[in-house]
Motif scaffolding. Structure first.
Motif, PDB file in Angstrom:
ATOM      1  N   LEU A  50       0.849  -1.229   0.049  1.00  0.00           N
ATOM      2  CA  LEU A  50       0.069  -0.100  -0.112  1.00  0.00           C
ATOM      3  C   LEU A  50       1.080   1.311  -0.140  1.00  0.00           C
ATOM      4  N   PRO A  51       0.444   2.306  -0.318  1.00  0.00           N
ATOM      5  CA  PRO A  51       1.058   3.709  -0.376  1.00  0.00           C
ATOM      6  C   PRO A  51       1.202   4.036   1.359  1.00  0.00           C
ATOM      7  N   LEU A  52       2.309   4.603   1.702  1.00  0.00           N
ATOM      8  CA  LEU A  52       2.464   4.899   3.023  1.00  0.00           C
ATOM      9  C   LEU A  52       1.268   5.672   3.452  1.00  0.00           C
ATOM     10  N   LYS A  53       0.743   6.644   2.726  1.00  0.00           N
ATOM     11  CA  LYS A  53      -0.461   7.492   3.020  1.00  0.00           C
ATOM     12  C   LYS A  53      -1.652   6.598   3.757  1.00  0.00           C
ATOM     13  N   LYS A  54      -1.748   5.462   3.266  1.00  0.00           N
ATOM     14  CA  LYS A  54      -2.771   4.557   3.780  1.00  0.00           C
ATOM     15  C   LYS A  54      -2.620   4.105   5.198  1.00  0.00           C
ATOM     16  N   PHE A  55      -1.481   4.445   5.863  1.00  0.00           N
ATOM     17  CA  PHE A  55      -1.146   4.023   7.194  1.00  0.00           C
ATOM     18  C   PHE A  55      -1.477   5.360   8.046  1.00  0.00           C
ATOM     19  N   PHE A  56      -1.702   6.494   7.650  1.00  0.00           N
ATOM     20  CA  PHE A  56      -2.169   7.797   8.481  1.00  0.00           C
ATOM     21  C   PHE A  56      -3.693   7.525   8.609  1.00  0.00           C
ATOM     22  N   ASN A  57      -4.069   8.150   9.894  1.00  0.00           N
ATOM     23  CA  ASN A  57      -5.177   8.277  10.164  1.00  0.00           C
ATOM     24  C   ASN A  57      -5.557   9.720   9.779  1.00  0.00           C
ATOM     25  N   THR A  58      -6.139   9.884   8.507  1.00  0.00           N
ATOM     26  CA  THR A  58      -6.386  11.192   7.939  1.00  0.00           C
ATOM     27  C   THR A  58      -7.692  11.829   8.442  1.00  0.00           C
ATOM     28  N   SER A  59      -8.511  11.190   9.071  1.00  0.00           N
ATOM     29  CA  SER A  59      -9.750  11.760   9.786  1.00  0.00           C
ATOM     30  C   SER A  59      -9.557  12.193  11.264  1.00  0.00           C
ATOM     31  N   GLY A  60      -8.161  11.657  11.590  1.00  0.00           N
ATOM     32  CA  GLY A  60      -7.966  12.035  13.047  1.00  0.00           C
ATOM     33  C   GLY A  60      -7.603  13.601  13.366  1.00  0.00           C
ATOM     34  N   MET A  61      -7.934  13.807  14.448  1.00  0.00           N
ATOM     35  CA  MET A  61      -7.666  15.126  14.883  1.00  0.00           C
ATOM     36  C   MET A  61      -6.387  15.573  15.128  1.00  0.00           C
ATOM     37  N   LEU A  62      -5.449  14.797  15.441  1.00  0.00           N
ATOM     38  CA  LEU A  62      -4.089  14.831  15.565  1.00  0.00           C
ATOM     39  C   LEU A  62      -3.397  15.403  14.186  1.00  0.00           C
ATOM     40  N   TYR A  63      -4.011  14.489  13.236  1.00  0.00           N
ATOM     41  CA  TYR A  63      -3.343  14.528  11.688  1.00  0.00           C
ATOM     42  C   TYR A  63      -3.903  15.944  11.155  1.00  0.00           C
ATOM     43  N   ARG A  64      -4.799  16.565  11.585  1.00  0.00           N
ATOM     44  CA  ARG A  64      -5.350  17.952  11.158  1.00  0.00           C
ATOM     45  C   ARG A  64      -4.791  18.853  11.880  1.00  0.00           C
ATOM     46  N   GLU A  65      -4.570  18.637  13.245  1.00  0.00           N
ATOM     47  CA  GLU A  65      -3.811  19.769  14.036  1.00  0.00           C
ATOM     48  C   GLU A  65      -2.269  19.816  13.337  1.00  0.00           C
ATOM     49  N   MET A  66      -1.672  18.960  13.169  1.00  0.00           N
ATOM     50  CA  MET A  66      -0.410  18.947  12.712  1.00  0.00           C
ATOM     51  C   MET A  66      -0.237  19.428  11.227  1.00  0.00           C
ATOM     52  N   GLN A  67      -1.512  19.640  10.401  1.00  0.00           N
ATOM     53  CA  GLN A  67      -1.537  19.815   9.214  1.00  0.00           C
ATOM     54  C   GLN A  67      -0.723  19.064   8.150  1.00  0.00           C
ATOM     55  N   LEU A  68      -0.815  17.712   8.544  1.00  0.00           N
ATOM     56  CA  LEU A  68      -0.078  16.509   7.753  1.00  0.00           C
ATOM     57  C   LEU A  68      -0.470  16.342   6.415  1.00  0.00           C
ATOM     58  N   LYS A  69      -1.627  16.811   5.750  1.00  0.00           N
ATOM     59  CA  LYS A  69      -2.116  16.818   4.666  1.00  0.00           C
ATOM     60  C   LYS A  69      -1.000  17.728   3.856  1.00  0.00           C
ATOM     61  N   ASP A  70      -0.779  18.894   4.269  1.00  0.00           N
ATOM     62  CA  ASP A  70       0.213  19.654   3.552  1.00  0.00           C
ATOM     63  C   ASP A  70       1.719  19.394   3.648  1.00  0.00           C
ATOM     64  N   LYS A  71       2.023  18.520   4.862  1.00  0.00           N
ATOM     65  CA  LYS A  71       3.639  18.527   5.152  1.00  0.00           C
ATOM     66  C   LYS A  71       3.827  17.011   4.485  1.00  0.00           C
TER      67      LYS A  71
END
Length: 117
Positions: A50-71
């Motif tokens: 799988l692509p590594l992005k599939k291992f991230f909880n993209t709907s999680g609060m921490l993901y959003r707080e850390m602005q990981l979509k952009d990083k």
């Protein structure tokens, strides 16, 4: 087979019920109390295909707080794996891991097919 979950997560509860209803044996692991290590994540990522992005909880609060979509796009796989290993709340769940299988998230049709009821 390892079932990695966050017990308060409704999707994890559904997945666990599905496993129990289909008599699938597993070892339960709390993702926050026993966060996956860098080495585990690296192994699972390589095994999954799988692509590594599939291992991230993209709907999680921490993901959003850390602005990981952009990083994330600017980060190396090594950096992403190290980041995932810092906090279980960043990791997509539930996770199923066995010798030859890694599933992220719960999609009933995929689990039924891949776990060969």
């Amino acid at each position: 087979m390892l079932f990695i979950e966050y017990p308060k997560c409704s999707t994890c509860k559904k997945a666990k019920k599905w496993l129990d209803d289909h008599h699938v044996e597993y070892t339960d692991r709390h993702i926050v109390e026993d966060n996956p290590t860098y080495d585990e994540l690296k192994d699972w990522y390589e095994k999954s295909g799988l692509p590594l992005k599939k291992f991230f909880n993209t709907s999680g609060m921490l993901y959003r707080e850390m602005q990981l979509k952009d990083k994330l796009p600017a980060m190396s796989d090594e950096e992403k794996l190290k980041l995932l290993a810092t906090d279980g709340m960043l990791v997509k769940r539930p996770l199923i891991v066995s010798d030859n299988l890694v599933l992220t998230g719960f999609k009933e049709a995929e689990w039924a097919e891949r776990l060969r009821e």
